[in-house]
Write a protein that holds these residues in place. Structure first.
Motif, PDB file in Angstrom:
ATOM      1  N   GLU A 108       0.843  -1.191   0.000  1.00  0.00           N
ATOM      2  CA  GLU A 108       0.000   0.000   0.000  1.00  0.00           C
ATOM      3  C   GLU A 108       0.880   1.243   0.000  1.00  0.00           C
ATOM      4  N   ALA A 150       3.817   0.434   2.902  1.00  0.00           N
ATOM      5  CA  ALA A 150       3.509  -0.682   3.780  1.00  0.00           C
ATOM      6  C   ALA A 150       3.476  -1.970   2.979  1.00  0.00           C
ATOM      7  N   ILE A 152       2.300  -5.639   3.379  1.00  0.00           N
ATOM      8  CA  ILE A 152       1.376  -6.330   4.273  1.00  0.00           C
ATOM      9  C   ILE A 152       1.383  -7.818   3.984  1.00  0.00           C
ATOM     10  N   ASP A 153       1.733  -8.604   4.986  1.00  0.00           N
ATOM     11  CA  ASP A 153       1.770 -10.060   4.889  1.00  0.00           C
ATOM     12  C   ASP A 153       0.514 -10.597   5.591  1.00  0.00           C
ATOM     13  N   HIS A 154      -0.482 -10.980   4.782  1.00  0.00           N
ATOM     14  CA  HIS A 154      -1.777 -11.383   5.348  1.00  0.00           C
ATOM     15  C   HIS A 154      -1.649 -12.608   6.246  1.00  0.00           C
ATOM     16  N   LYS A 157      -0.071 -11.886   9.460  1.00  0.00           N
ATOM     17  CA  LYS A 157      -0.657 -10.700  10.107  1.00  0.00           C
ATOM     18  C   LYS A 157       0.451  -9.770  10.595  1.00  0.00           C
ATOM     19  N   THR A 159       3.094  -6.456   9.174  1.00  0.00           N
ATOM     20  CA  THR A 159       3.332  -5.427   8.165  1.00  0.00           C
ATOM     21  C   THR A 159       4.723  -4.836   8.332  1.00  0.00           C
ATOM     22  N   HIS A 222       8.680  -3.314  11.603  1.00  0.00           N
ATOM     23  CA  HIS A 222       7.563  -4.231  11.398  1.00  0.00           C
ATOM     24  C   HIS A 222       6.623  -4.134  12.587  1.00  0.00           C
ATOM     25  N   SER A 225      -0.446  -6.435  12.217  1.00  0.00           N
ATOM     26  CA  SER A 225      -1.469  -5.811  11.378  1.00  0.00           C
ATOM     27  C   SER A 225      -2.848  -6.263  11.800  1.00  0.00           C
ATOM     28  N   TYR A 227      -7.008  -5.935  10.285  1.00  0.00           N
ATOM     29  CA  TYR A 227      -7.587  -5.773   8.962  1.00  0.00           C
ATOM     30  C   TYR A 227      -9.059  -5.387   9.045  1.00  0.00           C
ATOM     31  N   ARG A 231      -7.932  -4.532   4.326  1.00  0.00           N
ATOM     32  CA  ARG A 231      -6.981  -3.417   4.260  1.00  0.00           C
ATOM     33  C   ARG A 231      -6.312  -3.196   5.603  1.00  0.00           C
ATOM     34  N   LEU A 232      -5.147  -2.580   5.536  1.00  0.00           N
ATOM     35  CA  LEU A 232      -4.377  -2.273   6.730  1.00  0.00           C
ATOM     36  C   LEU A 232      -5.095  -1.221   7.576  1.00  0.00           C
TER      37      LEU A 232
END
Length: 239
Positions: A108, A150, A152-154, A157, A159, A222, A225, A227, A231-232
Motif C-alpha cells: 500500500e 507498507a 502487508i503479509d496477510h 498478520k 506489516t 515491522h 497488522s 484488517y 486493508r491495513l
C-alpha cells in the motif's frame, strides 16, 4: 546499488553491490538521540582503478547501518563527489523482505502512481489497483512515491513499514517461477518467500558539483497488522 538500472556496460543492479567495502574510520558524527539503544556500523567505498575503467567518476560512498534494540533498521547513504567535474548518478536500496506467500502480499502506498515496467521495455503505466499485489513476475520502477510504504503479509498478520527520505522512487521486484529457475543464485521456489521493495532515485538522476554531498535514508520496521475489508488499519500502522 549505485548507478542502478541499465547503463551500457555497467551491471543492471549497480556495480557497488558486488564490491568489498571498508570500515569507515572517519564517519559523520552521530547525535546523542539517534545513537541510543542502537548498534551502528559505518562503511565506505571508493572506486578502484578497475571501477574507473568502466565508470570514470571519482566519488566516496558511505553507508551507515543502524539496528535498534526493537529490530528497526535504518540505512543512511551518503555520496560525495570527489571529482573535478559534476557527478550524476542513480541509486537504489534493493531490499528483500521475507514473507509467508508472495501471492498474498499487498503493498500500500503505490496506488494511482506511475511506474516504468522493465518487462515492457520501460513503458510507462499507472497502478490501477487499490494496492499493488503479485500474481506473476514483477520488475517495476514506481515514480514519485510517498515517504511511507507498507508491505502487508496477510498470513502472518505482519506489516513491514518502509520510510524514506531523499529517495523519491521505489523498486518492486519478484522473479516468479520461470525467472527464479533461470537465476543461478536464486532457489527455484524462493520467489514464494520474498518480495523486493526498495527506496530509490531513478527517474531524475542526482547531480553533484565537485565536493558536494547527497544523503538518503531508508528506515524499516515491522508491526502487527489488523484488517478491515482486507486493508491495513491506517490508525495503527500508517498514522
Amino acid at each position: 546499488m549505485l548507478q542502478f538500472g541499465n547503463f551500457g556496460s555497467l551491471e543492471q543492479h549497480g556495480f557497488v553491490r558486488n564490491r568489498i567495502w571498508s570500515i569507515d574510520l572517519d564517519p559523520p558524527p552521530i547525535s546523542v538521540n539517534s545513537s541510543s539503544n542502537k548498534a551502528v556500523i559505518d562503511l565506505i567505498y571508493k572506486p578502484t582503478d578497475d571501477d574507473l575503467k568502466i565508470w570514470p567518476r571519482s566519488f566516496e560512498l558511505r553507508l551507515r547501518v543502524a539496528l535498534a534494540r526493537g529490530g528497526d533498521l535504518t540505512l543512511t547513504v551518503r555520496v560525495r563527489n570527489t571529482d573535478t567535474k559534476p557527478l550524476s548518478f542513480t541509486i537504489a536500496l534493493h531490499t528483500y523482505f521475507s514473507v509467508s506467500d508472495s501471492s498474498e502480499v499487498r503493498i500500500e502506498g503505490l496506488e494511482t502512481l506511475d511506474y516504468l515496467d522493465n518487462l515492457e521495455h520501460k513503458e510507462r503505466f499507472t497502478e490501477q489497483g487499490d494496492a499493488m499485489t503479485f500474481d506473476g513476475e514483477v520488475d517495476r520502477f514506481y515514480l514519485s512515491t510517498p515517504t511511507k510504504l507498507a508491505i502487508i503479509d496477510h498470513q502472518k498478520k505482519r506489516t513491514f513499514v518502509l520510510r524514506k527520505e531523499g529517495l523519491p522512487d521505489a523498486v518492486v521486484w519478484n522473479p516468479w517461477d520461470k525467472k527464479a529457475r533461470a537465476l543461478p543464485d536464486f532457489g527455484d521456489e524462493e520467489y514464494k518467500d520474498m518480495v523486493c521493495v526498495g527506496a530509490a532515485v531513478l527517474e531524475k538522476p542526482i547531480t553533484l558539483k565537485p565536493s558536494e554531498e547527497w544523503k538518503g535514508r531508508q528506515a524499516l520496521s515491522h508491526v502487527p497488522s489488523s484488517y478491515f475489508s482486507g486493508r491495513l488499519d491506517p490508525v495503527k500502522v500508517l498514522g
